[in-house]
Write a protein that holds these residues in place. Structure first.
Motif, PDB file in Angstrom:
ATOM      1  N   GLU A 176      12.810   1.795  14.129  1.00 35.62           N
ATOM      2  CA  GLU A 176      11.743   1.233  14.960  1.00 35.62           C
ATOM      3  C   GLU A 176      10.675   0.543  14.108  1.00 35.62           C
ATOM      4  O   GLU A 176       9.866  -0.232  14.612  1.00 35.62           O
ATOM      5  CB  GLU A 176      11.105   2.346  15.794  1.00 35.62           C
ATOM      6  CG  GLU A 176      12.088   2.954  16.778  1.00 35.62           C
ATOM      7  CD  GLU A 176      11.554   4.202  17.462  1.00 35.62           C
ATOM      8  OE1 GLU A 176      12.037   4.527  18.576  1.00 35.62           O
ATOM      9  OE2 GLU A 176      10.673   4.872  16.894  1.00 35.62           O
ATOM     10  N   VAL A 177      10.708   0.845  12.814  1.00 26.82           N
ATOM     11  CA  VAL A 177       9.810   0.179  11.875  1.00 26.82           C
ATOM     12  C   VAL A 177      10.483   0.177  10.512  1.00 26.82           C
ATOM     13  O   VAL A 177      11.207   1.106  10.154  1.00 26.82           O
ATOM     14  CB  VAL A 177       8.440   0.896  11.799  1.00 26.82           C
ATOM     15  CG1 VAL A 177       8.585   2.314  11.277  1.00 26.82           C
ATOM     16  CG2 VAL A 177       7.468   0.124  10.924  1.00 26.82           C
ATOM     17  N   VAL A 178      10.280  -0.907   9.769  1.00 26.70           N
ATOM     18  CA  VAL A 178      10.807  -1.016   8.403  1.00 26.70           C
ATOM     19  C   VAL A 178       9.663  -1.400   7.473  1.00 26.70           C
ATOM     20  O   VAL A 178       8.919  -2.344   7.749  1.00 26.70           O
ATOM     21  CB  VAL A 178      11.941  -2.056   8.305  1.00 26.70           C
ATOM     22  CG1 VAL A 178      12.352  -2.260   6.843  1.00 26.70           C
ATOM     23  CG2 VAL A 178      13.150  -1.630   9.124  1.00 26.70           C
ATOM     24  N   VAL A 179       9.530  -0.658   6.404  1.00 30.42           N
ATOM     25  CA  VAL A 179       8.529  -0.956   5.376  1.00 30.42           C
ATOM     26  C   VAL A 179       9.252  -1.517   4.161  1.00 30.42           C
ATOM     27  O   VAL A 179      10.243  -0.938   3.706  1.00 30.42           O
ATOM     28  CB  VAL A 179       7.739   0.315   4.988  1.00 30.42           C
ATOM     29  CG1 VAL A 179       6.941   0.088   3.723  1.00 30.42           C
ATOM     30  CG2 VAL A 179       6.830   0.742   6.112  1.00 30.42           C
ATOM     31  N   ASP A 381       3.109   6.951   1.942  1.00 32.41           N
ATOM     32  CA  ASP A 381       1.765   6.635   2.424  1.00 32.41           C
ATOM     33  C   ASP A 381       1.699   5.258   3.077  1.00 32.41           C
ATOM     34  O   ASP A 381       1.022   5.070   4.100  1.00 32.41           O
ATOM     35  CB  ASP A 381       0.761   6.715   1.265  1.00 32.41           C
ATOM     36  CG  ASP A 381       0.142   8.096   1.156  1.00 32.41           C
ATOM     37  OD1 ASP A 381       0.879   9.076   1.353  1.00 32.41           O
ATOM     38  OD2 ASP A 381      -1.067   8.195   0.875  1.00 32.41           O
ATOM     39  N   ILE A 382       2.390   4.274   2.497  1.00 31.03           N
ATOM     40  CA  ILE A 382       2.401   2.927   3.085  1.00 31.03           C
ATOM     41  C   ILE A 382       3.022   2.967   4.476  1.00 31.03           C
ATOM     42  O   ILE A 382       2.544   2.320   5.419  1.00 31.03           O
ATOM     43  CB  ILE A 382       3.145   1.953   2.153  1.00 31.03           C
ATOM     44  CG1 ILE A 382       2.331   1.744   0.863  1.00 31.03           C
ATOM     45  CG2 ILE A 382       3.396   0.618   2.840  1.00 31.03           C
ATOM     46  CD1 ILE A 382       3.073   0.992  -0.226  1.00 31.03           C
ATOM     47  N   LEU A 387       2.047   2.964  10.493  1.00 35.15           N
ATOM     48  CA  LEU A 387       2.250   3.591  11.801  1.00 35.15           C
ATOM     49  C   LEU A 387       0.978   4.248  12.344  1.00 35.15           C
ATOM     50  O   LEU A 387       1.011   4.882  13.408  1.00 35.15           O
ATOM     51  CB  LEU A 387       3.352   4.648  11.692  1.00 35.15           C
ATOM     52  CG  LEU A 387       4.765   4.128  11.389  1.00 35.15           C
ATOM     53  CD1 LEU A 387       5.703   5.281  11.066  1.00 35.15           C
ATOM     54  CD2 LEU A 387       5.296   3.320  12.571  1.00 35.15           C
ATOM     55  N   ASP A 388      -0.133   4.106  11.625  1.00 35.78           N
ATOM     56  CA  ASP A 388      -1.389   4.762  12.003  1.00 35.78           C
ATOM     57  C   ASP A 388      -1.220   6.278  12.121  1.00 35.78           C
ATOM     58  O   ASP A 388      -1.773   6.926  13.015  1.00 35.78           O
ATOM     59  CB  ASP A 388      -1.930   4.187  13.324  1.00 35.78           C
ATOM     60  CG  ASP A 388      -2.428   2.767  13.162  1.00 35.78           C
ATOM     61  OD1 ASP A 388      -3.018   2.458  12.108  1.00 35.78           O
ATOM     62  OD2 ASP A 388      -2.197   1.952  14.084  1.00 35.78           O
ATOM     63  N   LEU A 389      -0.462   6.818  11.213  1.00 33.46           N
ATOM     64  CA  LEU A 389      -0.249   8.259  11.155  1.00 33.46           C
ATOM     65  C   LEU A 389      -0.898   8.819   9.890  1.00 33.46           C
ATOM     66  O   LEU A 389      -1.102   8.101   8.903  1.00 33.46           O
ATOM     67  CB  LEU A 389       1.252   8.584  11.134  1.00 33.46           C
ATOM     68  CG  LEU A 389       2.055   8.157  12.357  1.00 33.46           C
ATOM     69  CD1 LEU A 389       3.548   8.397  12.110  1.00 33.46           C
ATOM     70  CD2 LEU A 389       1.601   8.910  13.596  1.00 33.46           C
ATOM     71  N   ASP A 390      -1.204  10.084   9.919  1.00 29.01           N
ATOM     72  CA  ASP A 390      -1.768  10.721   8.736  1.00 29.01           C
ATOM     73  C   ASP A 390      -0.636  11.006   7.739  1.00 29.01           C
ATOM     74  O   ASP A 390       0.419  11.530   8.133  1.00 29.01           O
ATOM     75  CB  ASP A 390      -2.459  12.033   9.116  1.00 29.01           C
ATOM     76  CG  ASP A 390      -3.316  12.576   7.995  1.00 29.01           C
ATOM     77  OD1 ASP A 390      -2.750  12.954   6.944  1.00 29.01           O
ATOM     78  OD2 ASP A 390      -4.550  12.617   8.168  1.00 29.01           O
ATOM     79  N   PRO A 391      -0.815  10.676   6.458  1.00 25.10           N
ATOM     80  CA  PRO A 391       0.231  10.952   5.465  1.00 25.10           C
ATOM     81  C   PRO A 391       0.655  12.417   5.416  1.00 25.10           C
ATOM     82  O   PRO A 391       1.813  12.709   5.107  1.00 25.10           O
ATOM     83  CB  PRO A 391      -0.415  10.512   4.148  1.00 25.10           C
ATOM     84  CG  PRO A 391      -1.404   9.464   4.543  1.00 25.10           C
ATOM     85  CD  PRO A 391      -1.937   9.925   5.873  1.00 25.10           C
ATOM     86  N   LYS A 769      -4.929  -1.953   6.473  1.00 23.93           N
ATOM     87  CA  LYS A 769      -3.592  -1.712   5.939  1.00 23.93           C
ATOM     88  C   LYS A 769      -3.155  -2.721   4.888  1.00 23.93           C
ATOM     89  O   LYS A 769      -2.155  -2.518   4.217  1.00 23.93           O
ATOM     90  CB  LYS A 769      -2.582  -1.721   7.089  1.00 23.93           C
ATOM     91  CG  LYS A 769      -2.914  -0.736   8.196  1.00 23.93           C
ATOM     92  CD  LYS A 769      -2.004  -0.958   9.392  1.00 23.93           C
ATOM     93  CE  LYS A 769      -2.470  -0.157  10.591  1.00 23.93           C
ATOM     94  NZ  LYS A 769      -1.659  -0.430  11.794  1.00 23.93           N
ATOM     95  N   LYS A 770      -3.888  -3.815   4.765  1.00 25.74           N
ATOM     96  CA  LYS A 770      -3.489  -4.825   3.781  1.00 25.74           C
ATOM     97  C   LYS A 770      -3.736  -4.351   2.353  1.00 25.74           C
ATOM     98  O   LYS A 770      -3.197  -4.908   1.410  1.00 25.74           O
ATOM     99  CB  LYS A 770      -4.250  -6.126   4.029  1.00 25.74           C
ATOM    100  CG  LYS A 770      -3.876  -6.832   5.324  1.00 25.74           C
ATOM    101  CD  LYS A 770      -4.636  -8.130   5.457  1.00 25.74           C
ATOM    102  CE  LYS A 770      -4.270  -8.848   6.768  1.00 25.74           C
ATOM    103  NZ  LYS A 770      -5.015 -10.120   6.919  1.00 25.74           N
ATOM    104  N   LYS A 771      -4.556  -3.349   2.192  1.00 27.84           N
ATOM    105  CA  LYS A 771      -4.909  -2.889   0.859  1.00 27.84           C
ATOM    106  C   LYS A 771      -3.891  -1.869   0.373  1.00 27.84           C
ATOM    107  O   LYS A 771      -3.867  -0.730   0.833  1.00 27.84           O
ATOM    108  CB  LYS A 771      -6.312  -2.261   0.863  1.00 27.84           C
ATOM    109  CG  LYS A 771      -7.378  -3.228   1.321  1.00 27.84           C
ATOM    110  CD  LYS A 771      -7.364  -4.470   0.466  1.00 27.84           C
ATOM    111  CE  LYS A 771      -7.904  -5.658   1.224  1.00 27.84           C
ATOM    112  NZ  LYS A 771      -7.668  -6.897   0.483  1.00 27.84           N
ATOM    113  N   LYS A 772      -3.036  -2.292  -0.572  1.00 23.96           N
ATOM    114  CA  LYS A 772      -1.961  -1.433  -1.057  1.00 23.96           C
ATOM    115  C   LYS A 772      -2.010  -1.342  -2.575  1.00 23.96           C
ATOM    116  O   LYS A 772      -2.120  -2.356  -3.265  1.00 23.96           O
ATOM    117  CB  LYS A 772      -0.605  -1.993  -0.619  1.00 23.96           C
ATOM    118  CG  LYS A 772      -0.425  -2.078   0.888  1.00 23.96           C
ATOM    119  CD  LYS A 772       0.869  -2.800   1.217  1.00 23.96           C
ATOM    120  CE  LYS A 772       1.014  -3.029   2.725  1.00 23.96           C
ATOM    121  NZ  LYS A 772       2.205  -3.836   3.048  1.00 23.96           N
TER     122      LYS A 772
END
Length: 792
Positions: A176-179, A381-382, A387-391, A769-772
């Protein structure tokens, strides 16, 4: 003794000797008539040697000899490299033959009567070069058009390999999501407080070579050197002095050590000493960690990981250092351990090992695993942020569950029981994770930016022959110990371990003291001398406690069994009824204190009969009171685990940050000495923080090393190191008598991801989220550029 010593934080028995300055390190040892060695090294990263002129040396005061590769013809063979490379193995000689492939490669060896004279004479050796194009970038090195380090090869690809698990195609199709992310770890080294060194002397009368060496496995080193030098193994004597740290670096066969031994045969009956300079240590020993990863994670919206794909490009330098070859024990470990402590089953890993004109790749504390952990923990973490979830929640959802052990990872590694979710929960409670989240939100309203990072670890230790045998390595998996009772009742423990900061003298003594019921001060540990101790495998790879201590426990049990039989004969009782009482005397179980003085014997009584009055021994019993045990684990390895929590405060105007808190929850099985465990954990964390923040080896485009000294290669000092809190869980290992697991490398492996995750957490509040954080070291300019990249 009424109190068991195992499990107690006993003061280290090594410390009175070392802290009073009575240690004997390699540079403390100055044999009579010793001469000194220095090396002429390449100043080019890639060149043909057209001329070496040593004629300027002959009339210089203090000059003894100068050797080049041709002088060693017929005396030495190439350094051993495992047959694991895809390309033909190049012959790696102690002194370069005709071509150099990295700045610092040894070309000639100069001997002089004084060390500083030898250093001056090196500058008088004239070397002419025909420079060749150098390749520094590992991805560029893999291009067909790149300059080739070895002309007979098709290119600079040292090895390509794949690891496959499950159905990766299906995992990504159902995601459902790919990083997708490119993440890099950088090149640095071990930098122990004591540099390398060696002293060698060849005795022309006996034909024996005596070597004072810091190598982490003296017996295996002797075996390797016998092959390289073409000598009978019994004609080589290795002795290990006190060693001021190694962190994996001194677990190699170095060209310099071989060259000094070869020179000793050409200048017989004269000890030759070489002590490395700090610049040589940083620039020319071995380096590690330089990897580029292209990682992809397929997941559900709730954070469940379905599968992982990763492409690794590893920079091996000019070659993989002997004897490991740089692959099995460095970069291929990355692929095996990248899945970490997580439950997903679909995995595809590509390994591209590239040769470049840099210092050879070697094994440094947490080889391969340092990068594997950083890549996976950063990717976790990324994913959570996307996903706006807590690590924390993403980790808890994906960690291997307690009822799933033994667990086979996506890369095919079988993990024994660990306390993963338990340590994550305990760490969260101790650090007050939820409260910190709320506190950080309030502080951000005041312009104070803090972040909290988590990193998980599962660490291999106590590796047995099931892994090491098939790998083709020179090293097997067992360990050995001999326990001997002397006539006065004192005890000698001869161990195959080769400690260099692990506190093994203390922990071995604690274990043996408990088995035999004697005070700690009765025990002396002997190690590192191939003429005294049985053939062992040394100290490396977090193996000392699970293998070395286990061997000592088994040998102690044998000695005790024999001692009880002898004591029973003296007292006229049954051996099964005998025991050692808290006062150290041996008598029948249950004997009252009032009677014990008359109906008991001491260890000295028993040893005296065993050694001096064999006529009083039970019928058929051999004289002597000692035993040797070899412990070979039945399973491939032990598995320890840890959870780390790091809190930072970030200065957004400069990119600087401060670590406010660092908490570790670790589980290494039974703790022999909790103080030693905490020292290992804290020291590992400090080294990991050094690698994450300060330490860096970089090269110019033309292959010259930047820096190479402690002005440029920075180590963390007491000022930069935070207070490191350590909490313990103990999941006893069922795989060895000591019930321990390894722990020596975990702190170094896991610390970088924890601090990077904390910094990114602080950055999220500034720009989302852009800050990685996708590379280390975490220099202020790196963090500042990440923050400004999209903000202008």
């Amino acid at each position: 003794m009424s109190v068991k010593l195992v499990g107690q934080s006993m003061k280290r028995v090594e410390d009175p000797r070392l802290l009073s300055g009575k240690g004997s390190f390699i540079d403390d040892i100055n044999p009579p008539n010793v001469i000194y060695a220095e090396f002429v090294r390449s100043t080019y990263p890639h060149a043909r040697i057209t001329r070496i002129d040593t004629s300027n040396l002959a009339n210089e005061k203090g000059f003894v000899a100068c050797f080049t590769s041709k002088d060693f013809d017929g005396i030495v063979k190439p350094l051993p490299i495992p047959q694991e490379h895809q390309a033909p193995i190049p012959p790696i000689w102690p002194l370069s033959k005709g071509k150099v492939r990295w700045v610092g490669e040894p070309i000639a060896l100069v001997l002089a009567k004084e060390r500083y004279v030898a250093e001056d004479l090196v500058s008088l050796v004239e070397v002419d070069y025909e420079p060749l194009p150098a390749v520094i970038d590992p991805e560029v090195a893999l291009n067909a058009s790149a300059p080739k380090l070895y002309e007979d090869w098709e290119g600079n690809l040292l090895k390509y390999m794949e690891i496959k698990g499950g159905d990766v195609g299906k995992a990504f199709a159902e995601a459902e999501v790919v990083v997708k992310e490119k993440i890099k770890t950088h090149r640095h080294t071990a930098a122990p407080i004591e540099n390398r060194g060696v002293i060698a002397k060849f005795d022309s009368l006996s034909g024996k070579l005596d070597v004072l060496s810091q190598i982490q496995f003296p017996h295996v080193g002797r075996t390797l050197f016998s092959k390289i030098l073409g000598m009978e193994e019994g004609k080589i004597h290795f002795r290990m002095p006190d060693v001021g740290g190694s962190f994996g670096l001194k677990g190699h066969v170095f060209p310099e050590d071989v060259a000094v031994c070869a020179a000793a045969r050409l200048v017989p009956d004269t000890p030759i000493k070489w002590i490395e300079k700090r610049t040589e240590d940083i620039s020319y020993s071995v380096q590690e960690r330089e990897q580029i990863h292209y990682i992809e994670i397929a997941a559900k919206k709730d954070g469940t990981i379905l599968g992982v794909k990763d492409k690794l490009v590893a920079d091996m330098g000019a070659y993989g250092a002997s004897p490991w070859g740089g692959l099995t024990f460095t970069t291929t470990l990355t692929g095996g351990f990248l899945p970490g402590p997580y439950r997903f089953k679909s995995y595809f890993f590509e390994h591209w090992a590239a040769l470049t004109n840099k210092t050879p790749m070697g094994s440094v504390r947490g080889p391969g695993m340092f990068s594997a952990n950083f890549i996976m923990e950063r990717a976790i973490d990324i994913l959570a942020h996307k996903l706006d979830l807590d690590p924390y929640d993403v980790r808890m959802r994906n960690l291997i569950r307690p009822d799933e052990f033994p667990f086979t990872s996506a890369s095919g590694i079988v993990y024994d029981k660990c306390s993963l979710s338990e340590s994550l929960k305990l760490g969260s409670d101790l650090v007050k994770y939820k409260e910190l989240r709320k506190e950080h939100e309030e502080l951000r309203k005041k312009g104070i930016f803090r972040g909290i990072g988590i990193a998980s670890l599962i660490e291999i230790g106590g590796i047995g022959s099931a892994i090491l045998g098939p790998s083709g390595s020179v090293t097997l998996g067992y360990e050995v110990a001999t326990v001997r009772i002397e006539p006065d009742g004192s005890i000698k423990v001869y161990t195959g371990l080769a400690p260099h900061g692990q506190s093994s003298e203390t922990t071995l003594s604690q274990a043996v003291a408990d088995e035999l019921g004697v005070p700690l001060d009765k025990i002396t540990v002997v190690w590192g001398d191939t003429d005294q101790v049985p053939y062992g495998m040394g100290t490396w790879g977090s193996r000392g406690a699970p293998l070395g201590t286990s061997a000592a426990i088994l040998a102690s049990k044998k000695v005790k069994q024999k001692a009880m039989a002898i004591a029973a004969g003296i007292i006229e009782a049954r051996a099964d009824d005998m025991e050692v009482f808290p006062d150290g005397r041996i008598s029948v179980k249950g004997t009252p204190t009032s009677v014990r003085a008359l109906k008991s014997v001491s260890w000295s009584d028993v040893a005296s009969i065993a050694l001096r009055r064999p006529d009083k021994l039970p019928k058929g019993m051999e004289p002597g009171l000692e035993a040797t045990s070899f412990f070979e684990p039945e399973v491939p390895a032990t598995w320890s685990n840890a959870m780390t929590f790091c809190e930072v405060e970030l200065d957004v105007d400069s990119g600087k940050f401060k670590i406010l808190r660092f908490l570790v929850v670790e589980d290494c099985g039974k703790m022999i000495n909790p103080m030693v465990v905490e020292g290992q954990v804290q020291g590992g964390i400090v080294e990991g923080l050094g690698g994450a923040i300060f330490e860096e080896i970089s090269y110019t485009e033309d292959g010259q090393i930047r820096g190479g000294n402690f002005l440029d290669y920075l180590l963390p000092s007491a000022k930069e190191v935070p207070n490191i809190e350590v909490s313990h869980l103990e999941t006893y290992s069922e795989q060895n008598p000591s019930q321990t697991k390894g722990l020596g490398e975990g702190g170094t492996i896991v610390a970088p991801a924890a601090v990077a995750n904390a910094i990114e957490d602080a950055l999220l509040a500034l720009a989302g989220k852009k800050k990685k954080i996708t590379e280390i070291p975490l220099k202020p300019e790196t963090i500042f550029n990440v923050f400004r990249k999209d903000n202008g």
